[in-house]
Design a protein around this motif. Structure first.
Motif, short mmCIF file in Angstrom:
data_model
loop_
_atom_site.label_atom_id
_atom_site.label_comp_id
_atom_site.label_asym_id
_atom_site.label_seq_id
_atom_site.Cartn_x
_atom_site.Cartn_y
_atom_site.Cartn_z
N GLN A 86 0.80 -1.23 0.00
CA GLN A 86 0.00 0.00 0.00
C GLN A 86 0.83 1.28 0.00
OE1 GLN A 86 -3.20 -0.45 -0.45
NE2 GLN A 86 -2.91 -2.65 -0.24
N ILE A 87 2.14 1.18 0.14
CA ILE A 87 2.99 2.37 0.26
C ILE A 87 4.14 2.28 -0.74
CG2 ILE A 87 4.50 3.73 1.79
CD1 ILE A 87 1.65 3.77 2.78
N ALA A 88 4.31 3.36 -1.53
CA ALA A 88 5.39 3.42 -2.51
C ALA A 88 6.19 4.70 -2.32
CB ALA A 88 4.83 3.37 -3.93
N LEU A 89 7.51 4.57 -2.42
CA LEU A 89 8.41 5.70 -2.41
C LEU A 89 8.96 5.87 -3.82
CD1 LEU A 89 10.15 7.84 -0.91
CD2 LEU A 89 11.82 6.01 -0.53
N VAL A 90 8.82 7.07 -4.37
CA VAL A 90 9.33 7.38 -5.71
C VAL A 90 10.44 8.42 -5.55
CG1 VAL A 90 8.76 8.26 -8.01
CG2 VAL A 90 7.06 6.94 -6.72
N THR A 91 11.58 8.17 -6.17
CA THR A 91 12.69 9.12 -6.12
C THR A 91 13.14 9.43 -7.54
OG1 THR A 91 14.34 7.35 -5.90
CG2 THR A 91 13.49 8.30 -3.86
N TYR A 92 13.63 10.66 -7.73
CA TYR A 92 14.10 11.09 -9.05
C TYR A 92 14.78 12.44 -8.93
CZ TYR A 92 9.60 13.52 -8.79
OH TYR A 92 8.53 14.26 -8.37
N VAL A 93 15.31 12.91 -10.03
CA VAL A 93 15.90 14.25 -10.13
C VAL A 93 15.01 15.07 -11.06
CG1 VAL A 93 17.90 15.58 -10.90
CG2 VAL A 93 18.23 13.40 -9.70
N SER A 94 14.64 16.26 -10.61
CA SER A 94 13.85 17.15 -11.48
C SER A 94 14.73 18.23 -12.07
CB SER A 94 12.71 17.80 -10.68
OG SER A 94 13.22 18.66 -9.68
#
Length: 122
Positions: free
Chosen positions: A72-80
């Motif tokens: 039920q829980i997702a962590l999304v990481t990235y560079v903007s």
């Protein structure tokens, strides 16, 4: 079928979505908050009331990675990479998505300033 967080994360950066109060209201959890690139803390109400003051244009979201912390829980990481008239700003980004209500909702977002990414020659 409702959209996945993998579709919603880039959608919140699109100009048409950022100007769509109904979309943002449905996407952000009632207790959403953000620690912005500026260091300022924003509430859900801050984001919704400042919608007309978001002149940036996102050109690219780099290195998107997802981490399922639970079903039920997702962590999304990235560079903007966000371009403004005054220049381009880069940030490490993280978003926490929660599906405990049955639909994916954005619960938390953070931006931390970084130096521009070095791009490989074409």
């Amino acid at each position: 079928m409702s959209p996945s967080f993998t579709d919603l994360e880039p959608a919140v950066w699109q100009a048409v979505s950022r100007a769509d109060r109904a979309f943002l209201s449905a996407t952000m959890a009632p207790d959403f908050f953000e620690l912005g690139r500026s260091g300022r803390r924003y509430s859900r109400d801050d984001i919704l009331s400042g919608m007309d003051q978001q002149p940036g244009v996102v050109t690219v979201l780099h290195d998107i990675d997802t981490h399922m912390l639970s079903p039920q829980i997702a962590l999304v990481t990235y560079v903007s990479e966000v371009r403004y008239d005054r220049g381009t700003e880069w940030a490490n980004r993280s978003s926490l998505w929660d599906r405990s209500s049955g639909e994916w909702r954005l619960r938390f977002h953070q931006g931390t300033p970084i130096e521009p990414l070095q791009k490989a020659p074409a």
